[in-house]
Design a protein around this motif. Structure first.
Motif, short mmCIF file in Angstrom:
data_model
loop_
_atom_site.label_atom_id
_atom_site.label_comp_id
_atom_site.label_asym_id
_atom_site.label_seq_id
_atom_site.Cartn_x
_atom_site.Cartn_y
_atom_site.Cartn_z
N ASP A 146 0.82 -1.21 0.00
CA ASP A 146 0.00 0.00 0.00
C ASP A 146 0.85 1.26 0.00
O ASP A 146 0.36 2.33 -0.34
CB ASP A 146 -0.93 0.02 1.21
N GLN A 147 2.11 1.16 0.39
CA GLN A 147 2.99 2.32 0.44
C GLN A 147 3.60 2.58 -0.92
O GLN A 147 3.92 1.66 -1.66
CB GLN A 147 4.12 2.09 1.45
N SER A 148 3.79 3.85 -1.21
CA SER A 148 4.48 4.21 -2.45
C SER A 148 5.98 4.04 -2.25
O SER A 148 6.46 3.87 -1.13
CB SER A 148 4.15 5.64 -2.85
N PHE A 149 6.71 4.11 -3.33
CA PHE A 149 8.16 4.00 -3.25
C PHE A 149 8.74 5.09 -2.37
O PHE A 149 9.62 4.85 -1.56
CB PHE A 149 8.78 4.06 -4.65
N ALA A 150 8.24 6.31 -2.52
CA ALA A 150 8.73 7.44 -1.72
C ALA A 150 8.48 7.22 -0.23
O ALA A 150 9.32 7.53 0.60
CB ALA A 150 8.08 8.74 -2.17
N ASP A 151 7.31 6.67 0.11
CA ASP A 151 7.00 6.39 1.51
C ASP A 151 7.93 5.33 2.09
O ASP A 151 8.41 5.45 3.21
CB ASP A 151 5.55 5.93 1.67
N ARG A 152 8.18 4.28 1.31
CA ARG A 152 9.10 3.23 1.77
C ARG A 152 10.51 3.76 1.93
O ARG A 152 11.21 3.43 2.88
CB ARG A 152 9.08 2.04 0.82
N LEU A 153 10.95 4.60 0.99
CA LEU A 153 12.29 5.19 1.07
C LEU A 153 12.40 6.09 2.29
O LEU A 153 13.38 6.03 3.04
CB LEU A 153 12.60 5.97 -0.20
N ARG A 154 11.40 6.91 2.51
CA ARG A 154 11.39 7.81 3.67
C ARG A 154 11.44 7.01 4.97
O ARG A 154 12.18 7.34 5.90
CB ARG A 154 10.13 8.66 3.63
N SER A 155 10.69 5.94 5.04
CA SER A 155 10.67 5.09 6.23
C SER A 155 12.03 4.43 6.45
O SER A 155 12.53 4.38 7.59
CB SER A 155 9.59 4.03 6.07
N GLN A 156 12.64 3.94 5.39
CA GLN A 156 13.95 3.29 5.49
C GLN A 156 15.01 4.28 5.98
O GLN A 156 15.82 3.96 6.85
CB GLN A 156 14.35 2.72 4.13
N VAL A 157 14.99 5.49 5.44
CA VAL A 157 15.97 6.50 5.85
C VAL A 157 15.74 6.90 7.30
O VAL A 157 16.68 7.07 8.07
CB VAL A 157 15.91 7.72 4.90
N ARG A 158 14.49 7.05 7.70
CA ARG A 158 14.16 7.44 9.08
C ARG A 158 14.67 6.39 10.07
O ARG A 158 15.21 6.72 11.13
CB ARG A 158 12.66 7.62 9.22
N GLU A 159 14.53 5.11 9.72
CA GLU A 159 14.95 4.04 10.62
C GLU A 159 16.47 3.88 10.69
O GLU A 159 17.01 3.45 11.69
CB GLU A 159 14.34 2.72 10.16
N ASN A 160 17.17 4.20 9.61
CA ASN A 160 18.61 3.93 9.54
C ASN A 160 19.45 5.18 9.33
O ASN A 160 20.52 5.12 8.75
CB ASN A 160 18.87 2.96 8.38
N ARG A 161 18.98 6.31 9.79
CA ARG A 161 19.63 7.59 9.51
C ARG A 161 21.10 7.62 9.95
O ARG A 161 21.97 7.95 9.16
CB ARG A 161 18.86 8.71 10.18
N THR A 162 21.39 7.27 11.19
CA THR A 162 22.77 7.40 11.67
C THR A 162 23.70 6.42 10.96
O THR A 162 24.84 6.76 10.67
CB THR A 162 22.85 7.19 13.19
N GLY A 163 23.21 5.23 10.67
CA GLY A 163 24.04 4.26 9.95
C GLY A 163 24.35 4.70 8.54
O GLY A 163 25.47 4.55 8.05
N MET A 164 23.37 5.29 7.89
CA MET A 164 23.57 5.75 6.51
C MET A 164 24.52 6.94 6.47
O MET A 164 25.36 7.03 5.57
CB MET A 164 22.22 6.12 5.88
N VAL A 165 24.41 7.82 7.44
CA VAL A 165 25.32 8.97 7.49
C VAL A 165 26.74 8.50 7.76
O VAL A 165 27.70 8.97 7.13
CB VAL A 165 24.86 9.99 8.56
N GLY A 166 26.90 7.55 8.67
CA GLY A 166 28.23 7.00 8.95
C GLY A 166 28.84 6.33 7.73
O GLY A 166 30.03 6.50 7.45
N ASP A 167 28.04 5.58 6.99
CA ASP A 167 28.52 4.94 5.76
C ASP A 167 28.95 5.97 4.73
O ASP A 167 29.99 5.82 4.08
CB ASP A 167 27.43 4.05 5.16
N LEU A 168 28.15 7.02 4.58
CA LEU A 168 28.48 8.07 3.61
C LEU A 168 29.76 8.79 3.98
O LEU A 168 30.62 9.03 3.13
CB LEU A 168 27.32 9.05 3.49
N VAL A 169 29.92 9.12 5.26
CA VAL A 169 31.12 9.81 5.71
C VAL A 169 32.35 8.93 5.49
O VAL A 169 33.39 9.40 5.02
CB VAL A 169 30.98 10.24 7.19
N PHE A 170 32.24 7.65 5.83
CA PHE A 170 33.37 6.74 5.62
C PHE A 170 33.73 6.68 4.14
O PHE A 170 34.91 6.73 3.78
CB PHE A 170 33.05 5.34 6.13
N ALA A 171 32.73 6.57 3.27
CA ALA A 171 32.99 6.47 1.83
C ALA A 171 33.68 7.73 1.30
O ALA A 171 34.64 7.64 0.53
CB ALA A 171 31.69 6.22 1.09
#
Length: 86
Positions: free
Chosen positions: A13-38
């Protein structure tokens, strides 16, 4: 395709944007850490290739970039071990 491979009804029932937003909200600090390391690793490898080994063939740069994969896992595993030992 089996029933175990199909997504849940709530997820369809969720759109792609909603799923992406939810994924980013749940994993924000991990994604930022990965980006900084890269960013740091690519900058380090590029500077090393450009200034420390200016006459090296191009494949050396690619080897430096590939070395980032074990460096990434080694760094974040050691951070987890340090957190657990506290």
């Amino acid at each position: 395709m089996t029933d175990t491979d199909s997504p849940d009804d709530a997820e369809t029932d969720q759109s792609f944007a909603d799923r992406l937003r939810s994924q980013v909200r749940e994993n924000r600090t991990g994604m930022v850490g990965d980006l900084v390391f890269a960013i740091i690793w690519v900058t380090f490898a590029s500077l090393l290739y450009d200034f420390a080994f200016p006459t090296a063939p191009r494949w050396v740069l690619y080897m430096f970039m590939l070395a980032g994969i074990p460096a990434y896992f080694g760094f974040f595993i050691s951070v987890e071990m340090a957190k657990q030992s506290r």
